[in-house]
Scaffold this active site. Sequence first.
Site, PDB file in Angstrom:
ATOM      1  N   HIS A 184       0.858  -1.259   0.031  1.00 37.39           N
ATOM      2  CA  HIS A 184       0.020   0.044   0.032  1.00 37.39           C
ATOM      3  C   HIS A 184       0.616   1.169  -0.144  1.00 37.39           C
ATOM      4  CE1 HIS A 184      -4.094   1.413   0.452  1.00 37.39           C
ATOM      5  NE2 HIS A 184      -3.567   2.391   1.283  1.00 37.39           N
TER       6      HIS A 184
ATOM      7  N   GLU B 114      -1.439   3.084  -4.892  1.00 38.42           N
ATOM      8  CA  GLU B 114      -1.842   4.214  -5.461  1.00 38.42           C
ATOM      9  C   GLU B 114      -0.742   4.997  -5.754  1.00 38.42           C
ATOM     10  OE1 GLU B 114      -4.605   6.386  -3.497  1.00 38.42           O
ATOM     11  OE2 GLU B 114      -6.394   5.138  -3.982  1.00 38.42           O
TER      12      GLU B 114
ATOM     13  N   GLU C 191      -9.950  -0.591  -4.827  1.00 40.65           N
ATOM     14  CA  GLU C 191     -10.385   0.129  -3.501  1.00 40.65           C
ATOM     15  C   GLU C 191     -11.383   1.253  -3.779  1.00 40.65           C
ATOM     16  OE1 GLU C 191      -7.028   1.980  -0.999  1.00 40.65           O
ATOM     17  OE2 GLU C 191      -8.276   3.764  -1.186  1.00 40.65           O
TER      18      GLU C 191
HETATM   19  C1  IDC Z   1      -6.769   6.945   4.244  1.00 41.59           C
HETATM   20  C2  IDC Z   1      -7.452   6.484   5.655  1.00 41.59           C
HETATM   21  C3  IDC Z   1      -6.890   7.215   6.748  1.00 41.59           C
HETATM   22  C4  IDC Z   1      -5.385   7.519   6.757  1.00 41.59           C
HETATM   23  C5  IDC Z   1      -4.915   7.903   5.440  1.00 41.59           C
HETATM   24  C6  IDC Z   1      -3.390   8.270   5.340  1.00 41.59           C
HETATM   25  O1  IDC Z   1      -8.733   6.266   5.474  1.00 41.59           O
HETATM   26  O2  IDC Z   1      -7.440   6.770   8.037  1.00 41.59           O
HETATM   27  O3  IDC Z   1      -4.981   8.378   7.933  1.00 41.59           O
HETATM   28  O4  IDC Z   1      -5.153   7.015   4.547  1.00 41.59           O
HETATM   29  O5  IDC Z   1      -2.844   6.667   5.830  1.00 41.59           O
HETATM   30  C7  IDC Z   1      -6.727   6.192  -0.614  1.00 41.59           C
HETATM   31  C8  IDC Z   1      -5.643   5.429  -0.251  1.00 41.59           C
HETATM   32  C9  IDC Z   1      -5.933   5.110   1.440  1.00 41.59           C
HETATM   33  C10 IDC Z   1      -6.613   6.324   1.957  1.00 41.59           C
HETATM   34  C11 IDC Z   1      -8.002   6.619   1.503  1.00 41.59           C
HETATM   35  C12 IDC Z   1      -8.835   7.812   2.168  1.00 41.59           C
HETATM   36  O6  IDC Z   1      -5.420   4.291  -0.904  1.00 41.59           O
HETATM   37  O7  IDC Z   1      -4.829   4.622   2.065  1.00 41.59           O
HETATM   38  O8  IDC Z   1      -6.976   5.867   3.430  1.00 41.59           O
HETATM   39  N1  IDC Z   1      -7.752   6.992   0.172  1.00 41.59           N
HETATM   40  O9  IDC Z   1      -7.979   8.858   1.944  1.00 41.59           O
HETATM   41  N2  IDC Z   1      -6.703   6.673  -2.056  1.00 41.59           N
HETATM   42  C13 IDC Z   1      -7.833   7.479  -2.061  1.00 41.59           C
HETATM   43  C14 IDC Z   1      -8.668   7.768  -0.719  1.00 41.59           C
END
Ligand code: IDC
Length: 441
Positions: A123, A161, A249
């Site tokens: 990730h 991503e 996701e």
């Molecule tokens: C977010 C989590 C949040 C965390 C953040 C940073 O929901 O709790 O603090 O990451 O670590 C993504 C990412 C995913 C993100 C999510 C929402 O793959 O890791 O999680 N998001 O922001 N891509 C688009 C949105």
Amino acid sequence: MKKLICVLAALALAVSLAAPALAGEETPGPLHVEGTQLTNESGVPVQLRGVSTHGLAWFPQYVNADCVRELHDWGANVLRLAMYTDEYGGYCNGGDQAALKQLVKDGVRYATDAGMYAIVDWHILSDSNPNIHKDEALAFFDEMSAALAGQDNVLYEICNEPNGGTDWATVKAYALEVIPVIRANDPDAVIIVGTPNWCQMVDQAAADPITGYDNIMYALHFYADTHRDDLRERMKAAVRAGLPIFVSEFGTCDASGNGAVNVEQSNAWVALMDELGISYVNWNLSNKNESSAILQSGCAKTSGFAPEDLSQSGRWLYELLSGESLPAEQKTESASSAAGAQTEQDGLMVDVVLKNSWQTDGENYYQYDMTLRDASGGAREGWSVELTFDGDVVLRDGWNGEYTASGDTLTVRPKDYNGTIPAGGAVSDVGFIVSGAALAG
Ligand code: IDC
């Protein structure tokens, strides 16, 4: 009758969402990619639908056999194991690597035992270019694919991503180093490759796909309140161009993982993914205080969830995966909308109570119960009630009354046996089900 069963099923769920464990489920078989479609060994299309963990380093408690089994019982057939790399405590930033790898393996084992697929997700996020931690990635995927080579139910997602201006050529170069490492141990596992700009630029991958390897898919990610028609159009165009897409996701809320849950846009996405046979995985399995988390932040359970343990996003996901509706009182929207009313109509006291509401095929259904009295406590011969709703309604069922629905109005008259209201008494159990709108407040 179907509706009634649905209501009863929903009520039964009020106790717990966990169905009894099914023993001896078969491990799912190998997957292939044929054209743009994920298929089983015989070429029959397969759609995976499931849930992603939050970061394993921060929410390891949900990697347990009961929880994974429960998600399976909801209807999920895939669990994504999200292992952050560069975030604090992640695999490449101070995280306990041995513990994280064990969590991934445990998660795969629980998924296997539950008859589900598992995605091993490297990730990347703040490390916007996967080449930053390429050496760790190569070692990780070598070790994991060797350990899991015998398992047909494992998919590898090699860079969550890419973002921050990392272009497709850069991602592709990384993929062309990682793929052979996995292939050396596992010649046919499905490998999901991230695309630029947080997995939105599938058009770039479609213009220059990876060649020389089978069973490669490309990730598209969306957050329903942020990404709408434009990204859906890009997804359609990429599929038309021949790109196999996996939505590894998505969130029901905005791209921060928080904000309002957009049910309408989430449903629009699901409809398109279903139409195109695209697999999808919802973010995220945790009780973090953010709207993408499927559990309420106050919920300390790690399995055995009840409807009240689910967040709005969690309820939406449960209903999507299970095809069942949760009891109305668990839904904030319907709890606040016209739970009932007491009105006086020409000296007739009308008490209307919302008994239940649910969704079937995207339609809202409401079940009401009425009690009628004379306002002055006297006897009455004959009665007629007019109810106004927030919008047009369709009468679905009615008992102990003669019903006529027209636009937003429902007229109710007595049956031949309950036209008389005795002095000091009432006519009760006059009930009906409408769809489309609730009683006007
Ligand atoms: C977010 C989590 C949040 C965390 C953040 C940073 O929901 O709790 O603090 O990451 O670590 C993504 C990412 C995913 C993100 C999510 C929402 O793959 O890791 O999680 N998001 O922001 N891509 C688009 C949105």
